[in-house]
Scaffold this active site. Structure first.
Site, PDB file in Angstrom:
ATOM      1  N   ASP A 127      -7.605  -2.255  -1.447  1.00 53.99           N
ATOM      2  CA  ASP A 127      -8.573  -3.024  -0.673  1.00 53.99           C
ATOM      3  C   ASP A 127      -9.952  -2.744  -1.248  1.00 53.99           C
ATOM      4  O   ASP A 127     -10.392  -1.584  -1.267  1.00 53.99           O
ATOM      5  CB  ASP A 127      -8.533  -2.600   0.801  1.00 53.99           C
ATOM      6  CG  ASP A 127      -7.188  -2.881   1.459  1.00 53.99           C
ATOM      7  OD1 ASP A 127      -6.469  -3.773   0.980  1.00 53.99           O
ATOM      8  OD2 ASP A 127      -6.862  -2.202   2.445  1.00 53.99           O
ATOM      9  N   HIS A 153       0.836  -1.210   0.000  1.00 55.60           N
ATOM     10  CA  HIS A 153       0.000   0.000   0.000  1.00 55.60           C
ATOM     11  C   HIS A 153       0.869   1.257   0.000  1.00 55.60           C
ATOM     12  O   HIS A 153       0.521   2.256  -0.606  1.00 55.60           O
ATOM     13  CB  HIS A 153      -0.897   0.043   1.246  1.00 55.60           C
ATOM     14  CG  HIS A 153      -2.108  -0.842   1.178  1.00 55.60           C
ATOM     15  ND1 HIS A 153      -3.166  -0.590   0.336  1.00 55.60           N
ATOM     16  CD2 HIS A 153      -2.440  -1.961   1.862  1.00 55.60           C
ATOM     17  CE1 HIS A 153      -4.100  -1.527   0.511  1.00 55.60           C
ATOM     18  NE2 HIS A 153      -3.677  -2.376   1.427  1.00 55.60           N
ATOM     19  N   GLU A 159      -6.430 -11.977   3.510  1.00 59.25           N
ATOM     20  CA  GLU A 159      -7.405 -10.881   3.408  1.00 59.25           C
ATOM     21  C   GLU A 159      -8.088 -10.959   2.046  1.00 59.25           C
ATOM     22  O   GLU A 159      -7.472 -10.661   1.024  1.00 59.25           O
ATOM     23  CB  GLU A 159      -6.697  -9.512   3.520  1.00 59.25           C
ATOM     24  CG  GLU A 159      -5.961  -9.301   4.829  1.00 59.25           C
ATOM     25  CD  GLU A 159      -5.255  -7.938   4.881  1.00 59.25           C
ATOM     26  OE1 GLU A 159      -5.274  -7.187   3.886  1.00 59.25           O
ATOM     27  OE2 GLU A 159      -4.686  -7.642   5.950  1.00 59.25           O
ATOM     28  N   HIS A 206      -7.818  -7.653  -0.169  1.00 56.27           N
ATOM     29  CA  HIS A 206      -6.532  -7.018  -0.521  1.00 56.27           C
ATOM     30  C   HIS A 206      -5.919  -7.624  -1.789  1.00 56.27           C
ATOM     31  O   HIS A 206      -5.847  -8.848  -1.928  1.00 56.27           O
ATOM     32  CB  HIS A 206      -5.552  -7.184   0.652  1.00 56.27           C
ATOM     33  CG  HIS A 206      -4.180  -6.643   0.365  1.00 56.27           C
ATOM     34  ND1 HIS A 206      -3.697  -5.495   0.941  1.00 56.27           N
ATOM     35  CD2 HIS A 206      -3.193  -7.102  -0.452  1.00 56.27           C
ATOM     36  CE1 HIS A 206      -2.473  -5.261   0.487  1.00 56.27           C
ATOM     37  NE2 HIS A 206      -2.145  -6.229  -0.361  1.00 56.27           N
TER      38      HIS A 206
HETATM   39 ZN   LIG Z   1      -4.783  -3.998   1.968  1.00 53.41          ZN
END
Ligand SMILES: [Zn+2]
Length: 461
Positions: free
Chosen positions: A369, A362, A426, A429
């Site tokens: 995300d 990021h 995740e 992500h």
């Molecule tokens: Zn993320």
């Protein structure tokens, strides 16, 4: 994308050598890492040979590293300089020393064959593996080993009026020396030390150097000291002597890595507002509200930035989902390092938050995300909430309703088909494949300060 899924390393090892084989399209490239034991605590220097036809360089490095210790990484495939591979029915070809920047990958694919986004993504993924094998996050100096053909590529090309003069900030030509044997460096201290030892040496000009995608350009941008030890094919004795002098110069005055964090995007990197790329994204920057794991507002506005190439890739996902009556809601994209530090303070668990000492993708503007929304902008239900730190967030989690799993799979498939790389822990992500093209940045692209509730400002650790 089938080609990316093929990129699974297989490893074999003996005492000193580890070979990992990567698929680039239908080609197989061995990345061979040899560790030579050191008698003294060595500087963290990684030696790399990317051209499979430059045997003298590999032999010379072996001669020197057997004495000094160190790590040598070489590419082996067909014995040729270039790597040819096929994706589907299309033939592609690259120079493996032109793959380290987006402009370089595009140019080498186009010049030697044809450029396509899937081919670029496959090469970017290989580049990432090569840099990981070099332990790039952990080294102080990169030493590239090359051999050249007499009088075609020489130190004299960098002198004023030469074909490569724009790449050079300083040039030292050894009087009467063979101009095929020279150093090309990014560190001014090493330039001085090697010139003082009587070598021909070129210092890269970080402002005017041509972005040809070579490792020197990438190392310059990332502020990793880089040395190319360039010698004519067959000049093993000369290249050994050059490497010994280089080792002495490094030991005498160790070069230092610059900051791992860029205060502003470097050349070729642009942070863009997602709404400017495609106004149909639903933007829900949770970290601009108090509804996030920290409980405080980190960003000053409900705006999300991404590096331009990742933003354009995300817009292609959005376009493909639109045909199914779906779209993307975006929770986070580019994240300044200061905000990474705030998140790490609240959740110092590397499964969910990247350690700011290494930086998150990021922080490079290359991770996003997202979740799925319907045509009315309503979120489709997923197996867990966004930023829920539990195994319900993992891609392997199956113990829930089939329609939640189907929504997760629709999102994964749409993102992967445009080359985004998933994260096992995740579901929301994704990384863009060229994430290593960009440094960790602590820039603030917003027009207002970060941490708008200043009384709650979290101090950096
Ligand atoms: Zn993320």
């Amino acid at each position: 994308m089938a080609a990316l899924m093929l990129l699974m390393p297989s490893a074999t090892a003996d005492n000193a050598t580890t070979t990992r084989t990567f698929a680039v399209g239908d080609a197989r490239i061995d990345v061979v890492a040899t560790v030579f034991p050191a008698t003294t605590e060595p500087l963290k220097v990684a030696f790399v040979s990317v051209h499979d036809d430059e045997e003298t360089a590999v032999e010379a490095a072996g001669d020197v590293l057997r004495d000094l210790g160190g790590r040598l990484v070489e590419l082996r495939h067909t014995g040729d300089r270039e790597v040819a591979f096929r994706l589907g029915s299309t033939e592609h070809r690259i120079d493996p020393n032109r793959i380290f920047t987006p402009a370089g990958r595009r140019a080498t694919l186009a010049a030697l064959s044809t450029w396509s986004q899937p081919a670029d993504d496959v090469v970017a993924a290989f580049t990432d593996e090569l840099l990981s094998t070099l332990a790039i996050d952990d080294v102080d100096v990169i030493v590239a080993l090359h051999n050249n053909t007499p009088d075609r590529y020489t130190a004299a090309n960098y002198a004023p009026g030469g074909s490569l003069a724009a790449d050079a900030a300083r040039v030292n030509l050894r009087p009467g020396g063979d101009a095929d044997d020279f150093f090309f460096v990014t560190d001014p201290g090493l330039f001085d030390a090697l010139a003082a030892r009587g070598h021909s040496v070129i210092l890269q000009n970080e402002v005017t150097v041509n972005d040809d995608g070579s490792l020197s350009v990438w190392c310059g941008r990332m502020q990793i000291p880089y040395v190319n030890v360039e010698a004519e094919h067959g000049h093993r004795t000369e290249q050994v002597a050059m490497l010994r002098d280089l080792a002495a110069a490094i030991a005498e005055r160790p070069p230092h890595r610059g900051s791992r964090t860029a205060a502003a995007p470097p050349p070729g990197c642009e942070l863009v507002d997602l709404a400017d790329i495609d106004p149909s994204f639903v933007i829900d920057n949770r970290y601009a509200t108090t509804d996030n794991v920290t409980g405080i507002r980190l960003y000053p506005a409900n705006t999300i930035y991404l590096e331009r190439s990742a933003a354009e890739r995300l817009a292609r996902v959005q376009a493909s989902l639109r045909g199914q009556g779906l779209g993307l809601k975006v929770f986070d994209g580019y994240r300044p390092l200061a905000i990474q530090k705030a998140l790490w303070k609240v959740k110092p668990d590397p499964r969910y938050v990247a350690d700011p000492a290494q930086g998150s993708r990021h922080n490079r503007g290359s991770a996003v995300d997202v979740t799925l929304v319907d045509a009315a902008g309503r979120e489709r239900p997923m197996p867990s909430a966004f930023d829920e730190f539990s195994e319900r967030s993992h891609l392997a989690f199956m113990d829930t309703d089939g329609d939640l799993l189907a929504n997760r799979e629709t999102l994964q498939k749409a993102m992967r088909s445009e080359g985004f790389l998933p994260l096992a822990t995740e579901w929301w992500h994704f990384d863009a494949p060229g994430w290593r093209d960009f440094p960790v940045m602590d820039a603030n692209p917003y027009s207002e300060p970060l941490f708008p509730d200043s009384q709650l400002k979290m101090e950096s650790p």
